[in-house]
Enzyme design. Structure first.
Site, PDB file in Angstrom:
ATOM      1  N   THR A 114      25.263 -83.823 -30.040  1.00 13.27           N
ATOM      2  CA  THR A 114      25.044 -83.642 -31.474  1.00 13.27           C
ATOM      3  C   THR A 114      25.267 -82.191 -31.883  1.00 13.27           C
ATOM      4  O   THR A 114      25.059 -81.266 -31.083  1.00 13.27           O
ATOM      5  CB  THR A 114      23.601 -84.049 -31.838  1.00 13.27           C
ATOM      6  OG1 THR A 114      23.313 -83.656 -33.194  1.00 13.27           O
ATOM      7  CG2 THR A 114      22.590 -83.352 -30.949  1.00 13.27           C
ATOM      8  N   TYR A 138      14.648 -82.809 -31.205  1.00 12.93           N
ATOM      9  CA  TYR A 138      15.816 -83.663 -30.982  1.00 12.93           C
ATOM     10  C   TYR A 138      16.985 -82.842 -30.441  1.00 12.93           C
ATOM     11  O   TYR A 138      17.583 -83.166 -29.399  1.00 12.93           O
ATOM     12  CB  TYR A 138      16.207 -84.366 -32.281  1.00 12.93           C
ATOM     13  CG  TYR A 138      17.553 -85.042 -32.227  1.00 12.93           C
ATOM     14  CD1 TYR A 138      17.798 -86.085 -31.334  1.00 12.93           C
ATOM     15  CD2 TYR A 138      18.590 -84.626 -33.057  1.00 12.93           C
ATOM     16  CE1 TYR A 138      19.042 -86.704 -31.272  1.00 12.93           C
ATOM     17  CE2 TYR A 138      19.837 -85.238 -33.008  1.00 12.93           C
ATOM     18  CZ  TYR A 138      20.056 -86.269 -32.110  1.00 12.93           C
ATOM     19  OH  TYR A 138      21.293 -86.870 -32.048  1.00 12.93           O
TER      20      TYR A 138
END
Length: 320
Positions: A114, A138
């Site tokens: 990501t 995250y």
């Protein structure tokens, strides 16, 4: 060539399984269905199993040549509230999978990473040499596993591609699969919920950013363009190299521009409610995807209009 698609009953994993099949690969889906959907795995062999089930992984790894890993928790807000859940699954679970791979004959590993590994970028468009300073758990978990992949590659001879996505969106052009998240936090399906009365209005978090219309700019990339990049990643690994690569279009769209496109495609008016900025939202996140083109011959081909049109078609089909 057979590929194990871990988390293949989820949004991006399922689209990648379909793309693999179209490109002549065999795709086997491995998913614990905690957030995945059997409907998205329809037509494929589905092995229901957990990242920590080393015995089950060992059996299925005997039958494949490469692994794609999509099985992660991916809500930024939840990661702040419950980091334990994220480090357990995204780091410990991913390491359990990687250890099973090292114990097998498989040496090709594609990781769904990501742009959150960059945190607040020092320059935009974002290149791979931007400092990696994630600002939420995250992003931290994804970066931790990227680092594990690098260490394992040096020690055990595995090869990996870590694909750093920007904003995945859209649905398969055939209309058979699409986005199925609960709760829904992504912008485009959230707009659809506002159109359909499932939420009173679309909250736009801040209209005073230093951008062309005051709202945040993001790089929206069609899910099938992402899927194609994963297949290119398998081909890239045949050369025995490893890489960390951004996946985006290189073009940003603001929240208001996305809303305008949705109104044009759907013919519906979007109820909007202005809200304060969210803590930690950078004004602009746009990829520099030139490394992907140079290393894998990949570039995104689908426009924002195609993204919105395919997503709307899926939403109308599922009445989501």
């Amino acid at each position: 060539m057979a590929v194990l698609v871990v988390g293949g009953a989820g949004y991006i994993g399922s689209h990648t399984a379909h793309t693999l099949r179209r490109k002549g690969y065999e795709a086997i889906i491995y998913d614990n269905l905690s957030t995945g959907h059997k409907a998205l795995a329809e037509g494929f062999e589905l092995v229901v199993g957990d990242l920590f089930d080393s015995a089950k992984l060992a059996q299925v790894l005997k039958r494949v040549d490469a692994v794609m890993h999509f099985a992660a928790h991916a809500y930024v807000g939840e990661s702040v509230e419950n980091p334990r859940k994220y480090f357990h699954n995204n780091v410990e679970g991913s390491l359990a999978l990687l250890n099973a791979v090292v114990e097998s004959k498989v040496r090709k590993f594609i990781f769904s990473s990501t742009c959150a590994v960059y945190g607040n970028p020092v320059k935009v468009p974002i290149t791979e040499d931007n400092p990696r300073q994630p600002v939420n758990p995250y992003g931290m978990t994804k970066l931790a596993f990227e680092n594990a992949l690098e260490a394992y590659a040096q020690a055990y001879g595995t090869h990996y591609v870590a694909l750093r996505y920007f904003n995945a969106a859209g649905a398969d052009e055939g209309g058979t699969i699409g986005e199925m998240h609960e709760p829904e936090t992504h912008l485009i399906p959230s707009v659809f919920e506002a159109i359909k009365g499932k939420r009173p209005a679309l909250d736009i978090f801040g209209d005073d950013y230093p951008t062309r219309d005051g709202t945040c700019i993001r790089d929206y990339i069609h899910v099938n363009d992402l899927a194609d990049a994963h297949v290119r990643g398998v081909e890239y690994l045949a050369a025995g190299k490893s890489a960390r690569i951004n996946l985006g279009t290189g073009q940003g769209a603001s929240v208001k521009e996305v809303v305008a496109m949705i109104e044009r495609v759907s013919g519906q008016r979007v109820p909007i409610r202005m809200a304060p900025r969210r803590t930690g939202d950078p004004p602009e996140l746009v990829a520099d995807p030139s490394l992907a083109k140079r290393l894998m011959g990949w570039e995104a081909s689908r426009s924002l209009e195609v993204i919105v049109s395919t997503a709307w078609k899926w939403a109308e089909k599922t009445k989501k």
